[in-house]
Scaffold this active site. Structure first.
Site, PDB file in Angstrom:
ATOM      1  N   GLU A 254     -14.883   8.439  -1.602  1.00 15.82           N
ATOM      2  CA  GLU A 254     -14.561   7.118  -0.997  1.00 15.82           C
ATOM      3  C   GLU A 254     -14.394   5.672  -2.048  1.00 15.82           C
ATOM      4  O   GLU A 254     -15.321   5.834  -2.674  1.00 15.82           O
ATOM      5  CB  GLU A 254     -15.362   6.068   0.370  1.00 15.82           C
ATOM      6  CG  GLU A 254     -14.908   5.135   0.840  1.00 15.82           C
ATOM      7  CD  GLU A 254     -13.209   4.591   1.388  1.00 15.82           C
ATOM      8  OE1 GLU A 254     -12.736   5.440   1.929  1.00 15.82           O
ATOM      9  OE2 GLU A 254     -12.321   3.472   1.391  1.00 15.82           O
ATOM     10  N   THR A 298      -7.094   4.609   2.543  1.00 15.96           N
ATOM     11  CA  THR A 298      -7.154   5.730   2.593  1.00 15.96           C
ATOM     12  C   THR A 298      -5.945   7.161   3.090  1.00 15.96           C
ATOM     13  O   THR A 298      -5.959   7.878   2.582  1.00 15.96           O
ATOM     14  CB  THR A 298      -8.781   6.413   3.143  1.00 15.96           C
ATOM     15  OG1 THR A 298      -9.782   5.519   3.168  1.00 15.96           O
ATOM     16  CG2 THR A 298      -9.221   7.687   2.989  1.00 15.96           C
ATOM     17  N   HIS A 413     -17.631   2.227   1.037  1.00 20.62           N
ATOM     18  CA  HIS A 413     -16.814   1.172   1.135  1.00 20.62           C
ATOM     19  C   HIS A 413     -16.897  -0.410   0.792  1.00 20.62           C
ATOM     20  O   HIS A 413     -17.815  -0.270   1.780  1.00 20.62           O
ATOM     21  CB  HIS A 413     -15.922   1.313   2.958  1.00 20.62           C
ATOM     22  CG  HIS A 413     -14.366   0.951   2.791  1.00 20.62           C
ATOM     23  ND1 HIS A 413     -14.643  -0.458   2.908  1.00 20.62           N
ATOM     24  CD2 HIS A 413     -13.363   1.742   3.277  1.00 20.62           C
ATOM     25  CE1 HIS A 413     -12.934  -0.277   3.796  1.00 20.62           C
ATOM     26  NE2 HIS A 413     -12.556   0.785   3.608  1.00 20.62           N
ATOM     27  N   ASP A 472     -10.282   8.060  -3.319  1.00 22.77           N
ATOM     28  CA  ASP A 472      -8.870   8.231  -2.519  1.00 22.77           C
ATOM     29  C   ASP A 472      -8.118   7.016  -2.994  1.00 22.77           C
ATOM     30  O   ASP A 472      -6.523   7.206  -3.571  1.00 22.77           O
ATOM     31  CB  ASP A 472      -9.317   7.811  -0.995  1.00 22.77           C
ATOM     32  CG  ASP A 472     -10.178   6.791  -0.654  1.00 22.77           C
ATOM     33  OD1 ASP A 472     -10.827   6.098  -1.932  1.00 22.77           O
ATOM     34  OD2 ASP A 472     -10.360   6.674   0.404  1.00 22.77           O
ATOM     35  N   HIS A 473      -8.776   5.866  -4.082  1.00 28.01           N
ATOM     36  CA  HIS A 473      -8.349   4.793  -4.200  1.00 28.01           C
ATOM     37  C   HIS A 473      -9.403   3.725  -5.328  1.00 28.01           C
ATOM     38  O   HIS A 473     -10.318   3.690  -5.243  1.00 28.01           O
ATOM     39  CB  HIS A 473      -7.279   3.533  -3.395  1.00 28.01           C
ATOM     40  CG  HIS A 473      -8.568   3.285  -2.054  1.00 28.01           C
ATOM     41  ND1 HIS A 473      -9.818   2.336  -2.051  1.00 28.01           N
ATOM     42  CD2 HIS A 473      -9.266   4.476  -1.006  1.00 28.01           C
ATOM     43  CE1 HIS A 473      -9.878   3.108  -0.770  1.00 28.01           C
ATOM     44  NE2 HIS A 473      -9.783   3.881  -0.870  1.00 28.01           N
TER      45      HIS A 473
HETATM   46  C1  GP9 Z   1     -11.293   4.612   7.463  1.00 26.67           C
HETATM   47  C2  GP9 Z   1     -11.946   4.926   6.074  1.00 26.67           C
HETATM   48  C3  GP9 Z   1     -11.730   3.770   5.208  1.00 26.67           C
HETATM   49  O1  GP9 Z   1     -11.492   5.641   8.625  1.00 26.67           O
HETATM   50  O2  GP9 Z   1     -10.546   6.253   5.846  1.00 26.67           O
HETATM   51  O3  GP9 Z   1     -10.464   3.929   5.456  1.00 26.67           O
HETATM   52  P1  GP9 Z   1      -9.529   2.996   3.565  1.00 26.67           P
HETATM   53  O4  GP9 Z   1     -10.099   1.499   4.160  1.00 26.67           O
HETATM   54  O5  GP9 Z   1     -10.645   2.872   2.646  1.00 26.67           O
HETATM   55  O6  GP9 Z   1      -8.466   2.878   3.720  1.00 26.67           O
HETATM   56 MN    MN Z   2     -10.581   4.591   1.281  1.00 29.05          MN
END
Ligand code: GP9
Ligand code: MN
Length: 621
Positions: A254, A298, A413, A472-473
């Site tokens: 994340e 994500t 996150h 992921d980003h």
């Molecule tokens: C939520 C998690 C976070 O289930 O995958 O999502 P994001 O805000 O990073 O897209």
């Molecule tokens: Mn994410």
């Protein structure tokens, strides 16, 4: 009942209040909506009101009493049916109804058999307002209004309704920024804008998707296929099948960006375990690798890794095109004897995962219900990464092998909060709290990856698996450029903002021994062909935008969803062509040939998704 004279529009007021309260009590009794504070409770309470004011308010335009009453009664009945259906559906799916679910034939089997089993006698409650409206129509004798009064009152009425809607949306946006533009979760939508508004919104999104789909006939496919074939990169014979038959454990890291890898924050190593992996002979570490996600964050990264196609320009493709046919990595793995799954301790409707995973042919989703979240196991968005990976490995032990699974971590996150006892390094001290805390949550996530590796070794799964991990980003947005500049000791330019979209990619093959740090320029689009080739699975016929990173023909060219791109010598951002070595603007001619390529590639990917073109390739087979 004695006949009393009620004020004008008494029935309308009674109907609104009755349906409003029935809806609110329905929320509280039939759905488990997580409410964190008084404001959220207030939003939940007020959210049916604007819709009801508008819909019931249409009676103000109806001339005859009889027609008016029929209309009021019908509205109360329809809203009750909507709430009742959602409640029954929720018992089975822990989710709210979305249109594609009703149209996906595979769901229908489950649906019809479970509908009856999931009805409760107490559901009669949902029709309380219908009874109240019925009684009001029968017994309330309301005063009549004159035409001129009616006009003034009507205007005022709709101004009030619109104001309430605005207040509702404003409060929701404050609680959940970008709620509507990113549309990340049905539960959040219902909590904030209410069931009724949510259904209108869903209808709007789905009909847009349907219209685009209806116009496509598959003839566009040839052109797209030609483009894709021309860019196909033959697998590297040395790597093709190097991990044949092994389990694949993907880890979505994340918000992890590359700038923290092999770096320190005031003398503290930020990712000691991942750093050690970069030097590990069984690991390929890619330090010139970019995320390619858009608003879907994500979910976009999942989409890209599964399909090697771009997400959508606006909104999350997980929401807008969950009814499409795909030729996903999971489907291919399934065809090759793999059991496929995703492990993520969040509610199943988030990012519409429960629906989209069916379209991606993922066998099982281990969502929050699969995990035991004990005292102290949750922070920020939910379950902490360490207990999450511990329990995930326990479940992996039970999976049929070979398996492919994707662990989606969560602790790192935004807003990057952590319990005191999990802070392994101090916070940074810039003007951005976000960046200050980021280092600490990254450090915690790094620890969870160490736990993952240890537990996999203990479980005996390690040797026969490969572990593929990617950021992921981005985690730190451009809003924090000033703080970022302080940390990196430079002024952040649009050029640097592109460079900051680098995320780490690790491919760890236990026992391989010939790993290295690779500076091959690549992006998330390349993960699918790279991994499938490692497993000895061919991708020649696949409609994919990426190519195998290990291939000698792999093209060093990464396109972002917003049109920015990176080539070997240039970076193109906001219509400026930068020289990669100096970071300074350069002659646009250096970027020119790629500008068109980038537009074409994004366009072709959009064509595939908007027209649901892969359904035509399925028909061919
Ligand atoms: C939520 C998690 C976070 O289930 O995958 O999502 P994001 O805000 O990073 O897209
Ligand atoms: Mn994410």
């Amino acid at each position: 009942m004695k006949k009393i004279n009620w004020p004008k529009h008494a029935i309308l007021v009674i109907a609104i209040i009755a349906t409003w309260l029935t809806t609110y009590i329905g929320y509280k009794t039939s759905f488990s909506l997580k409410i964190d504070n008084v404001m959220q409770e207030f939003i939940l309470f007020m959210n049916p009101l604007s819709f009801l004011l508008f819909v019931y308010g249409a009676t103000l335009f109806i001339k005859t009493t009889k027609k008016r009453n029929i209309y009021l009664f019908s509205v109360s009945l329809i809203t009750s049916i909507i709430m009742f259906s959602n409640a029954v559906f929720y018992r089975f799916f822990s989710d709210f109804i979305t249109l594609p679910v009703l149209f996906q034939t595979s769901n229908f089997g489950d649906l019809s058999s479970s509908v009856f089993a999931n009805m409760h006698v107490t559901d009669i409650f949902f029709f309380t307002d219908v009874v109240i409206v019925g009684l009001a129509i029968k017994f309330v004798n309301e005063a009549q209004t004159s035409t001129s009064q009616r006009k003034i009152g009507r205007k005022l009425y709709f101004v009030v309704a619109a104001t309430i809607l605005m207040v509702n949306l404003g409060l929701s946006e404050a609680q959940r920024p970008q709620l509507l533009t990113r549309s990340f979760d049905r539960e959040l939508l219902v909590k904030n804008i209410g069931t009724y508004n949510y259904h209108i919104y869903d209808l709007f999104i789905q009909s847009k998707t349907h219209a685009q789909r209806a116009l496509a006939d598959g003839s566009e496919l040839t052109e797209v296929a030609n483009y894709i074939n021309a860019n196909y990169a033959e697998p590297n014979p040395e790597m093709f099948g190097a991990a044949k038959g092994r389990n694949v454990i993907f880890v979505s890291l994340e918000s992890l960006q590359s700038f923290v890898i092999n770096n320190d924050m005031k003398g503290h190593e930020i990712t000691p375990f991942l750093n050690s992996l970069t030097k590990d002979p069984d690991t390929f570490y890619f330090n010139n690798f970019y995320h390619q996600t858009g608003l879907g964050k994500t979910s976009d990264s999942e989409f890209i890794v599964e399909n090697s196609l771009y997400g959508r320009n606006g909104g999350a493709v997980f929401f807008t095109n969950s009814g499409n046919t795909y030729n996903s990595m999971s489907e291919k793995l399934g065809d090759n004897g793999y059991f496929t799954s995703v492990m993520h301790a969040n509610n199943r409707s988030f990012w519409n995962r429960d629906i989209m995973y069916q379209a991606l042919k993922i066998d099982k989703f281990y969502d929050v219900e699969s995990y035991e979240i004990g005292e102290g196991d949750a922070v920020n968005w939910g379950m902490k990464d360490i207990p999450f990976v511990e329990q995930s490995v326990e479940m992996m032990k039970e999976m049929p092998q070979p398996f492919s699974t994707r662990l989606i971590t969560l602790t790192n996150h935004h807003p990057f909060t952590l319990d005191e006892e999990d802070m392994m390094i101090p916070a940074y001290d810039s003007n951005s709290r976000t960046l200050n805390q980021y280092f600490q949550t990254v450090r915690y996530m790094d620890e969870s990856i160490k736990v993952l590796f240890n537990n996999l070794k203990e479980s005996g799964l390690y040797d026969n698996s490969i572990i593929v991990m990617y950021g992921d980003h981005y985690g730190i947005s451009e809003n924090h450029n000033k703080a970022m500049g302080m940390y990196l000791e430079k002024e952040i330019t649009p050029f640097d903002n592109v460079e900051l979209q680098k995320v780490p990619l690790f491919i760890h093959i236990p026992g391989y021994g010939k790993g290295e740090v690779s500076d091959e320029l690549a992006g998330q689009m390349d993960v699918k062909p790279t991994v499938l080739h490692l497993l000895g699975i061919d991708t020649k016929e696949d409609m994919q935008m990426g190519s195998d990173i290990f291939s000698p023909d792999h093209e060093p060219f990464v396109i972002f969803r917003d049109g920015r791109f990176v080539t070997e010598n240039t970076i193109y951002a906001h219509e400026v062509c930068y020289d990669k070595k100096t970071g300074e603007p350069t002659d646009s001619g250096a970027c020119e040939p790629y500008i068109e390529r980038a537009t074409t590639e994004l366009g072709y990917s959009d064509l595939i998704i908007n027209g649901d073109l892969l359904r035509f390739t399925e028909e061919d087979q």
